[in-house]
Design a protein around this motif. Sequence first.
Motif, PDB file in Angstrom:
ATOM      1  N   GLU A 128     -12.483  -9.347   8.649  1.00  0.00           N
ATOM      2  CA  GLU A 128     -12.176  -8.894   7.177  1.00  0.00           C
ATOM      3  C   GLU A 128     -13.183  -8.196   7.011  1.00  0.00           C
ATOM      4  OE1 GLU A 128     -10.117 -10.131   4.456  1.00  0.00           O
ATOM      5  OE2 GLU A 128      -8.581 -10.331   6.385  1.00  0.00           O
TER       6      GLU A 128
ATOM      7  N   ARG B  49      -8.017  -2.081  -2.757  1.00  0.00           N
ATOM      8  CA  ARG B  49      -6.639  -2.926  -2.498  1.00  0.00           C
ATOM      9  C   ARG B  49      -5.854  -1.987  -1.274  1.00  0.00           C
ATOM     10  NH1 ARG B  49      -5.482  -4.031  -7.644  1.00  0.00           N
ATOM     11  NH2 ARG B  49      -6.827  -5.992  -7.518  1.00  0.00           N
ATOM     12  N   VAL B  50      -5.414  -0.712  -1.926  1.00  0.00           N
ATOM     13  CA  VAL B  50      -4.594  -0.004  -1.216  1.00  0.00           C
ATOM     14  C   VAL B  50      -5.217   0.167   0.447  1.00  0.00           C
ATOM     15  CG1 VAL B  50      -3.628   2.516  -0.991  1.00  0.00           C
ATOM     16  CG2 VAL B  50      -3.693   1.229  -3.288  1.00  0.00           C
ATOM     17  N   ARG B  51      -6.200   0.341   0.290  1.00  0.00           N
ATOM     18  CA  ARG B  51      -7.062   0.603   1.440  1.00  0.00           C
ATOM     19  C   ARG B  51      -7.043  -0.800   2.705  1.00  0.00           C
ATOM     20  NH1 ARG B  51      -8.501   5.306   3.036  1.00  0.00           N
ATOM     21  NH2 ARG B  51      -9.922   4.564   4.514  1.00  0.00           N
TER      22      ARG B  51
ATOM     23  N   GLU C 200      -4.864  -3.023   2.271  1.00  0.00           N
ATOM     24  CA  GLU C 200      -3.167  -3.450   2.700  1.00  0.00           C
ATOM     25  C   GLU C 200      -2.756  -2.586   3.807  1.00  0.00           C
ATOM     26  OE1 GLU C 200      -0.885  -5.550   1.540  1.00  0.00           O
ATOM     27  OE2 GLU C 200      -2.499  -6.457   0.394  1.00  0.00           O
ATOM     28  N   ALA C 201      -3.432  -1.408   3.906  1.00  0.00           N
ATOM     29  CA  ALA C 201      -3.187  -0.519   5.074  1.00  0.00           C
ATOM     30  C   ALA C 201      -3.843  -1.350   6.519  1.00  0.00           C
ATOM     31  CB  ALA C 201      -3.868   0.905   4.965  1.00  0.00           C
TER      32      ALA C 201
ATOM     33  N   ARG D  22      -3.943  -4.290   7.138  1.00  0.00           N
ATOM     34  CA  ARG D  22      -2.916  -5.512   7.497  1.00  0.00           C
ATOM     35  C   ARG D  22      -1.807  -5.198   8.078  1.00  0.00           C
ATOM     36  NH1 ARG D  22      -4.896 -10.010   3.204  1.00  0.00           N
ATOM     37  NH2 ARG D  22      -7.054  -9.317   3.264  1.00  0.00           N
TER      38      ARG D  22
END
Length: 176
Positions: free
Chosen positions: A114, A169-171, A173-174, A176
Amino acid sequence: MPVTADSGAAKVGDVSVDLLTRTYRDHYAALLKLAALLLDDAASCEDVVQEAFIRVHSARTRVRDPEKLLAYLRQTVVNLSRSTLRRRLIGMRLAPKPMPDMASAEEGAYDLLEKDALIQALRGIQRRQREVLVLRYFADLTEAQVAALLGISIGSVKAYGSRGIEALRVRMEAFR
């Protein structure tokens, strides 16, 4: 003082139930104090003294001399107190040891992944957004402190911060 058969007491051996009842009434507090010197909590003391009277009552046929009734009770309180302490010690030795307050290997590995993903995501957003997010959330500065440090307005700190969080947040998600 011996109790006679004409006193009307329920008699077994030389110790009557009445004598035991009088002894309870007259010496309960003293026996409770004796138990308190040996044990650490009031509930255990009361349990020990009550159990002592129950045991002596059950074995009253073996107490031949009524004068020794109190001595038997005292000895029973001492013995029961020892047994209580012994059981506690054994219980403490056999109790499972608490687990250390550290994360398992899996949790540590997940946290590391993480953290790596977050660092990679931070590197991928605009410089000013990254600066605002790092100063605001990792350095724990106020919006005013971040604005003064970067030489921008508080409104700009808020704008860069909200845009930076959305970009993160967008990055993330990429990853995961």
